[in-house]
Motif scaffolding. Structure first.
Motif, PDB file in Angstrom:
ATOM      1  N   TYR A  70     -15.414 -61.924 -24.509  1.00 33.61           N
ATOM      2  CA  TYR A  70     -14.886 -61.853 -25.879  1.00 33.61           C
ATOM      3  C   TYR A  70     -14.590 -60.084 -26.427  1.00 33.61           C
ATOM      4  O   TYR A  70     -15.261 -59.399 -26.075  1.00 33.61           O
ATOM      5  N   ALA A  71     -13.465 -60.009 -27.179  1.00 38.51           N
ATOM      6  CA  ALA A  71     -13.298 -58.797 -27.624  1.00 38.51           C
ATOM      7  C   ALA A  71     -14.109 -58.298 -28.821  1.00 38.51           C
ATOM      8  O   ALA A  71     -13.760 -57.500 -29.412  1.00 38.51           O
ATOM      9  N   PHE A  72     -14.966 -59.250 -29.414  1.00 38.73           N
ATOM     10  CA  PHE A  72     -15.631 -58.850 -30.207  1.00 38.73           C
ATOM     11  C   PHE A  72     -17.246 -59.238 -30.167  1.00 38.73           C
ATOM     12  O   PHE A  72     -17.468 -60.152 -29.249  1.00 38.73           O
ATOM     13  N   SER A  73     -18.009 -58.780 -31.155  1.00 38.03           N
ATOM     14  CA  SER A  73     -19.306 -59.061 -30.877  1.00 38.03           C
ATOM     15  C   SER A  73     -19.955 -59.726 -32.193  1.00 38.03           C
ATOM     16  O   SER A  73     -19.318 -59.788 -33.244  1.00 38.03           O
ATOM     17  N   LEU A  74     -21.236 -60.340 -31.875  1.00 39.01           N
ATOM     18  CA  LEU A  74     -21.745 -60.997 -33.334  1.00 39.01           C
ATOM     19  C   LEU A  74     -22.041 -59.971 -34.371  1.00 39.01           C
ATOM     20  O   LEU A  74     -21.962 -60.206 -35.542  1.00 39.01           O
ATOM     21  N   ARG A  75     -22.515 -58.782 -33.905  1.00 46.50           N
ATOM     22  CA  ARG A  75     -22.797 -57.693 -34.894  1.00 46.50           C
ATOM     23  C   ARG A  75     -21.350 -57.289 -35.726  1.00 46.50           C
ATOM     24  O   ARG A  75     -21.640 -57.223 -36.961  1.00 46.50           O
ATOM     25  N   GLN A  76     -20.378 -57.334 -34.999  1.00 46.95           N
ATOM     26  CA  GLN A  76     -19.222 -57.202 -35.784  1.00 46.95           C
ATOM     27  C   GLN A  76     -18.871 -58.256 -36.810  1.00 46.95           C
ATOM     28  O   GLN A  76     -18.159 -58.066 -37.884  1.00 46.95           O
ATOM     29  N   LEU A  77     -19.102 -59.353 -36.363  1.00 48.12           N
ATOM     30  CA  LEU A  77     -18.777 -60.630 -37.203  1.00 48.12           C
ATOM     31  C   LEU A  77     -19.914 -60.321 -38.427  1.00 48.12           C
ATOM     32  O   LEU A  77     -19.579 -60.824 -39.467  1.00 48.12           O
ATOM     33  N   GLN A  78     -21.263 -59.903 -38.307  1.00 54.43           N
ATOM     34  CA  GLN A  78     -22.131 -59.660 -39.279  1.00 54.43           C
ATOM     35  C   GLN A  78     -21.454 -58.840 -40.438  1.00 54.43           C
ATOM     36  O   GLN A  78     -21.479 -58.930 -41.514  1.00 54.43           O
ATOM     37  N   TYR A  79     -20.842 -57.827 -39.788  1.00 57.02           N
ATOM     38  CA  TYR A  79     -20.358 -56.821 -40.669  1.00 57.02           C
ATOM     39  C   TYR A  79     -19.067 -57.226 -41.579  1.00 57.02           C
ATOM     40  O   TYR A  79     -19.114 -56.987 -42.537  1.00 57.02           O
TER      41      TYR A  79
ATOM     42  N   ASN B  69     -19.597 -49.800 -48.740  1.00 54.77           N
ATOM     43  CA  ASN B  69     -20.658 -49.093 -48.670  1.00 54.77           C
ATOM     44  C   ASN B  69     -22.017 -50.081 -48.729  1.00 54.77           C
ATOM     45  O   ASN B  69     -22.697 -49.956 -48.326  1.00 54.77           O
ATOM     46  N   ARG B  70     -21.971 -51.110 -49.767  1.00 60.47           N
ATOM     47  CA  ARG B  70     -22.775 -51.852 -50.115  1.00 60.47           C
ATOM     48  C   ARG B  70     -23.364 -52.767 -48.756  1.00 60.47           C
ATOM     49  O   ARG B  70     -24.246 -52.879 -48.357  1.00 60.47           O
ATOM     50  N   ALA B  71     -22.322 -53.159 -48.048  1.00 64.63           N
ATOM     51  CA  ALA B  71     -22.313 -53.844 -46.882  1.00 64.63           C
ATOM     52  C   ALA B  71     -23.070 -52.983 -45.748  1.00 64.63           C
ATOM     53  O   ALA B  71     -23.807 -53.554 -45.005  1.00 64.63           O
ATOM     54  N   ALA B  72     -22.682 -51.706 -45.919  1.00 58.82           N
ATOM     55  CA  ALA B  72     -23.409 -50.815 -45.069  1.00 58.82           C
ATOM     56  C   ALA B  72     -24.862 -50.743 -45.057  1.00 58.82           C
ATOM     57  O   ALA B  72     -25.732 -50.724 -44.196  1.00 58.82           O
ATOM     58  N   GLU B  73     -25.183 -50.523 -46.426  1.00 55.08           N
ATOM     59  CA  GLU B  73     -26.658 -50.608 -47.075  1.00 55.08           C
ATOM     60  C   GLU B  73     -27.316 -52.044 -46.271  1.00 55.08           C
ATOM     61  O   GLU B  73     -28.504 -51.886 -45.719  1.00 55.08           O
ATOM     62  N   GLU B  74     -26.582 -53.048 -46.475  1.00 47.48           N
ATOM     63  CA  GLU B  74     -27.203 -54.388 -46.311  1.00 47.48           C
ATOM     64  C   GLU B  74     -27.422 -54.498 -44.774  1.00 47.48           C
ATOM     65  O   GLU B  74     -28.704 -55.032 -44.590  1.00 47.48           O
ATOM     66  N   CYS B  75     -26.557 -53.969 -43.892  1.00 43.04           N
ATOM     67  CA  CYS B  75     -26.635 -54.100 -42.698  1.00 43.04           C
ATOM     68  C   CYS B  75     -27.268 -52.963 -42.116  1.00 43.04           C
ATOM     69  O   CYS B  75     -27.589 -52.941 -40.634  1.00 43.04           O
TER      70      CYS B  75
ATOM     71  N   VAL C 283     -26.474 -49.790 -41.508  1.00 41.89           N
ATOM     72  CA  VAL C 283     -25.735 -48.881 -40.568  1.00 41.89           C
ATOM     73  C   VAL C 283     -25.134 -47.918 -41.676  1.00 41.89           C
ATOM     74  O   VAL C 283     -24.900 -48.190 -42.727  1.00 41.89           O
ATOM     75  N   SER C 284     -24.591 -46.906 -41.015  1.00 46.40           N
ATOM     76  CA  SER C 284     -23.806 -45.954 -41.869  1.00 46.40           C
ATOM     77  C   SER C 284     -22.501 -46.460 -42.314  1.00 46.40           C
ATOM     78  O   SER C 284     -21.851 -47.563 -41.438  1.00 46.40           O
ATOM     79  N   GLN C 285     -21.935 -46.130 -43.282  1.00 46.35           N
ATOM     80  CA  GLN C 285     -20.719 -46.772 -43.827  1.00 46.35           C
ATOM     81  C   GLN C 285     -19.326 -46.293 -43.027  1.00 46.35           C
ATOM     82  O   GLN C 285     -18.667 -47.419 -42.426  1.00 46.35           O
ATOM     83  N   PRO C 286     -19.207 -45.261 -42.290  1.00 46.74           N
ATOM     84  CA  PRO C 286     -18.056 -44.954 -41.236  1.00 46.74           C
ATOM     85  C   PRO C 286     -18.354 -45.830 -40.188  1.00 46.74           C
ATOM     86  O   PRO C 286     -17.389 -46.273 -39.520  1.00 46.74           O
ATOM     87  N   SER C 287     -19.671 -46.065 -39.627  1.00 42.73           N
ATOM     88  CA  SER C 287     -19.788 -46.979 -38.252  1.00 42.73           C
ATOM     89  C   SER C 287     -19.286 -48.512 -38.595  1.00 42.73           C
ATOM     90  O   SER C 287     -18.908 -49.053 -37.753  1.00 42.73           O
ATOM     91  N   LEU C 288     -19.720 -48.990 -39.814  1.00 41.65           N
ATOM     92  CA  LEU C 288     -19.223 -50.172 -40.119  1.00 41.65           C
ATOM     93  C   LEU C 288     -17.896 -50.238 -40.240  1.00 41.65           C
ATOM     94  O   LEU C 288     -16.934 -51.199 -39.958  1.00 41.65           O
ATOM     95  N   SER C 289     -17.036 -49.482 -40.949  1.00 39.77           N
ATOM     96  CA  SER C 289     -15.771 -49.436 -41.242  1.00 39.77           C
ATOM     97  C   SER C 289     -15.007 -49.325 -39.836  1.00 39.77           C
ATOM     98  O   SER C 289     -14.041 -50.045 -39.443  1.00 39.77           O
ATOM     99  N   LEU C 290     -15.528 -48.630 -39.005  1.00 38.17           N
ATOM    100  CA  LEU C 290     -15.039 -48.328 -37.456  1.00 38.17           C
ATOM    101  C   LEU C 290     -15.032 -49.680 -36.773  1.00 38.17           C
ATOM    102  O   LEU C 290     -14.033 -50.050 -36.088  1.00 38.17           O
ATOM    103  N   GLN C 291     -16.186 -50.551 -36.833  1.00 41.53           N
ATOM    104  CA  GLN C 291     -16.352 -51.787 -36.140  1.00 41.53           C
ATOM    105  C   GLN C 291     -15.435 -52.663 -36.865  1.00 41.53           C
ATOM    106  O   GLN C 291     -14.978 -53.493 -35.905  1.00 41.53           O
TER     107      GLN C 291
END
Length: 312
Positions: free
Chosen positions: A6-15, A26-32, A34-42
């Motif tokens: 698959y071209a995606f991961s479960l972690r990406q689906l969580q994001y 921002n709030r999603a990154a705090e909940e997960c 991770v940093s906000q840039p990392s979440l946005s990139l994924q």
């Protein structure tokens, strides 16, 4: 079954699910965590490889696209399935550290679960039991379809080809208002004494109602046309002076005292139901459910066991 990577991961689906819930990167990154840039990139990466736009965003606003709403709904289903897979694996290692979904019929649940639930929690502190109350035929279908893991039922009902463990015998008693001649005697009642009496019963969709009705038919009692949907309703009718009824001993403490009714035991050995825990054949949870059934039997109300020995 697709075995391609698959071209995606479960972690990406969580994001994706987190942003859809919070409508904020921002709030999603705090909940997960991770940093906000990392979440946005994924999230940008999953949009790129799937060639879809999940979110519309600008510096002050995040919204799901129409395509994104459909994608998030499917993503949630995948994440729920992953949670269930993890729970299955955990239960294989220690079935008493996860969650069990157990069905229970309405003529048992209000009279025993308030005592049984804390007893099971004490015996299995890491086990979560989710109780689902319904009629026997609905619980049997849920059991066979995998909707529940086990069920507390009366074994005399039509429950199909299942594994079972007996919890306790629950004798029927005769219940009537004070002054009714059927409860004037102290000796156990015989079925023949019900001949001609007006007996109130549950609707036969309830296994207890069907069993009580069959007992009354053999005794040649008069079947009242009213069919109660709960034991509390039937008892209220009897307390109002409309006939007599049969009640499982398990319900006596709750239903009889509050309505100032009188109780008389039956001499007939057929005037009884067998409470049992049932589960699917070849269930991987069978050893744990047998142990759980033993704990349930030990937690069965002592007053009921006392009555089974025939003492007053």
């Amino acid at each position: 079954m697709n075995f391609s990577p698959y071209a995606f991961s479960l972690r990406q689906l969580q994001y994706v699910a987190a942003v859809a819930d919070l409508l904020s990167f921002n709030r999603a990154a705090e909940e997960c965590r991770v940093s906000q840039p990392s979440l946005s990139l994924q999230i940008a990466e999953i949009e790129r490889v799937l060639a879809i736009t999940i979110f519309e965003r600008d510096p002050h606003h995040v919204a799901l696209t129409a395509m994104g709403r459909d994608f998030v709904e499917s993503a949630r289903a995948v994440l729920h399935a992953a949670d269930a897979l993890r729970e299955t694996a955990r239960r294989c290692v220690d079935p008493f550290s996860g969650t069990l979904r157990i069905g229970v019929i309405p003529t048992i649940s209000p009279y025993w679960l308030p005592e049984l639930t804390p007893a099971l929690h004490k015996a299995y502190p890491h086990l979560t039991v989710i109780w689902l109350e319904d009629k026997t035929h609905i619980l049997v279908h849920a059991l066979q379809s995998g909707g529940i893991d086990a069920a507390l039922l009366a074994l005399e009902a039509d429950i199909g080809d299942v594994e079972r463990e007996v919890i306790a015998k629950d004798p029927f008693v005769l219940v009537a208002p004070p002054g009714n001649p059927l409860v004037a005697k102290r000796a156990p009642a015989k079925a023949a004494e019900l001949r001609g009496a007006t007996v109130m019963v549950l609707e036969d969709a309830h296994c207890f109602g069907k069993q009580a009705l069959e007992f009354c038919f053999r005794a040649k009692a008069q079947d009242h046309q009213f069919r109660g949907t709960s034991l509390a309703t039937v008892i209220s009718m009897v307390a109002g002076g409309i006939g007599v009824t049969l009640l499982p001993t398990l319900a006596v403490r709750s239903e009889v005292r509050i309505n100032n009714l009188r109780v008389r035991r039956f001499a007939d050995t057929e005037a009884v139901r067998t409470i049992g825990l049932v589960w699917r054949k070849k269930s991987s949870l069978a050893p744990a459910l047998r142990k759980l059934a033993t704990s349930m039997s030990q937690a069965y109300p002592k007053t009921q066991k006392f009555n089974l020995r025939g003492r007053r």
